[in-house]
Write an enzyme that holds these catalytic residues in place. Structure first.
Site, short mmCIF file in Angstrom:
data_model
loop_
_atom_site.label_atom_id
_atom_site.label_comp_id
_atom_site.label_asym_id
_atom_site.label_seq_id
_atom_site.Cartn_x
_atom_site.Cartn_y
_atom_site.Cartn_z
CG ASP A 1 26.12 47.06 10.09
OD1 ASP A 1 25.70 47.44 11.21
OD2 ASP A 1 25.81 45.97 9.57
CG ASP B 1 25.24 58.70 21.36
OD1 ASP B 1 25.34 59.87 20.96
OD2 ASP B 1 24.29 58.30 22.04
CD GLU C 1 23.00 54.45 19.07
OE1 GLU C 1 22.09 55.19 19.45
OE2 GLU C 1 22.92 53.19 19.12
CG ASN D 1 20.39 51.57 11.49
OD1 ASN D 1 21.22 51.25 10.66
ND2 ASN D 1 20.59 51.44 12.79
#
Length: 514
Positions: free
Chosen positions: A407, A390, A433, A398
């Site tokens: 994204d 991940d 993620e 974010n």
């Protein structure tokens, strides 16, 4: 004392007018049930004007009165032939636009004007005078140049209408042949009567056409009562063929293209008038890349075919059936193409929603589990390894740069990883993620090497988005299936433990499970 023959003749002409008037009233009452009611109403109205005008002409006492009623006749008679042709064309299923209809009435209109103004130019009648041998006042004429044009056009309309109807006889079902015969007679009788009149062999030069209309009007009424003429009209096979939304190609016994409808022209890029007579064995491979099916296997065949079009790749459901004669012998075949492009696109979209992650375009968790279990079942004792990883500090990306940048980070990860992917490796977004890769026939050492290559590539490839340079790294957990009985869920749990170790030891690293 009135001449009995003339009285009988006027009575017959008047009867014709009454019957035609009844047809006009009927078509008006049934106008919502009749496909071409308004055209038929105009046709019968023109006939009424002609017939009643002729009756009043025969009852006239002076040449001036005869001239007057002749003008009235020509307000209807020239138009009747053209309107009759339009009625026939609509009956057999041909489309007649308003513009075409008006153009067909140009010569009749000129004829009417010529009769109205004949005293000034004498182009229609060179002269009009009373017959000396007639028992009562009757006119004879010396025809002019435009009369010839008018006569030729009227005869041409009647002849064309008759020809169109006769050509339909063999292709018309028996249930509609009485209707068809009525319409043929309605054109043939006036045409024959007009020809006899032009030969000058009728008594006192009287026009026999209005009397024939008594017969044709009676036939119309009989046909309406017997077969519901006007309200039930056969649809021409050609009209059905051309109006079909499905594309249809007609092949002869030698598999050559002999006809096709309008719809198929937009479907098949190779199809144009020049291919008529071309074998489908030559055309089909150029469209689909495959040979056209053999005659033995063709009947009832259904398959989906694809070929490029202006809008991309088009998909069609091809259905092929043999055409046989009454003896059951094959005389040709029909190839029907049904456009399923939108249906196929919808299926692909649904497939993507069901199997793929909407943001990254790779497998979603559900589909990976399906693919992973299938991979383990097919392993057959060969090693299977998994890489679970991940993004490091994804929440921080974010929070700092916004979810749009987050994204892009996910897409960036996928883009870098795909440089190392082989087609047989299922690759999926496993969570928010988190990503997973399955490696068939790969030992743990091979999986570790791939994970390290990806880890290094991510470290070397900075994400640039909206003026920001962002380092996106990942932590990896790598495992190999311990035995043939170990489930996918068990393997994933061990991979998750290895991933947790990578995070605990500082992230941006690869940990192999023991």
């Amino acid at each position: 004392m009135a001449n009995p023959q003339l009285t009988a003749y006027i009575s017959l002409v008047t009867t014709s007018g009454v019957l035609i008037l009844l047809l006009f009233i009927y078509s008006f009452v049934k106008r919502k049930q009749t496909p071409f009611a308004y055209t038929f109403m105009l046709f019968t109205a023109a006939q009424c004007v002609y017939v009643f005008g002729h009756a009043f002409e025969l009852a006239s006492n002076t040449l001036e009165q005869i001239k007057h009623w002749t003008m009235v006749e020509y307000a209807g008679m020239p138009f009747a032939a053209a309107l009759g042709l339009i009625v026939i064309m609509k009956y057999i299923g041909k489309t007649v636009s308003t513009k075409t209809g008006l153009l067909m009435c140009v010569i009749p209109f000129i004829s009417f004007l010529m009769v109205l103004t004949n005293d000034y130019h004498h182009l229609f009648y060179k002269g009009m005078y009373l017959r000396a041998d007639a028992p009562s006042p009757m006119a004879d004429v010396s025809i002019g140049q435009w009369y010839i044009v008018h006569g030729a056009y009227t005869f041409g309309c009647l002849f064309t209408a008759t020809t169109l109807l006769v050509r339909r006889w063999r292709s018309t079902k028996k249930a509609y042949r009485f209707q068809l015969a009525t319409l043929i007679i309605s054109q043939l009788l006036p045409m024959s009567a007009a020809f006899v009149y032009l030969l000058g062999i009728t008594p006192y030069g009287m026009d026999p056409v209005p009397i024939t209309m008594c017969v044709t009007a009676s036939l119309f009424i009989w046909s309406i009562a017997a077969s519901r003429l006007l309200t039930i009209v056969p649809i021409a096979k050609e009209s059905i063929f051309e109006s079909m939304r499905e594309g249809v190609i007609v092949l002869d016994a030698n598999r050559r293209i002999i006809d096709y409808n309008h719809a198929v022209k937009g479907m098949v890029p190779l199809l144009h008038s020049g291919v008529i007579g071309t074998s489908m064995d030559d055309v089909w491979p150029r469209l689909t890349g495959r040979a056209f099916p053999d005659d033995v296997s063709v009947d009832g065949l259904e398959e989906e075919v694809h070929w490029p079009s202006a809008d991309g790749l088009s998909s069609y459901q091809a259905r092929i059936s043999l055409v046989t004669n009454k003896k059951g012998d094959a005389i040709g075949m029909l190839l029907m193409l049904i456009d399923v492009t939108e249906q196929r696109m919808l299926q692909e979209q649904l497939k993507k929603l069901a199997y793929y992650d909407g943001l990254t375009g790779i497998y979603n968790r559900t589909q990976f589990l399906v693919e992973g279990r299938a991979l383990l079942e097919e392993a057959g004792g060969k090693p299977v390894s998994l890489i679970l990883f991940d993004i490091d500090h994804f929440k921080q990306i974010n929070d700092t740069y916004g979810h749009e940048t987050g994204d892009q980070a996910l897409k960036h990860i996928v883009s870098v990883c795909q440089r190392f992917m082989l087609p047989e490796m299922p690759f999926a977004r496993y969570g928010g993620e988190e990503f997973v890769i399955a490696l068939p026939s790969a030992k743990l050492s091979e999986a570790v090497r791939l994970a390290e290559d990806i880890c290094k590539a991510l470290q070397q490839n900075t994400l640039h988005f909206k003026g920001n340079a962002i380092d996106v790294t990942s932590s990896f957990g790598v495992v190999q299936q311990l035995s043939d009985t170990e489930t996918l869920e068990a393997i994933l749990r061990r991979a998750d433990e290895a991933l947790y170790t990578s995070k605990k030891e500082g992230r941006n690293r690869v940990t192999a499970a023991a």
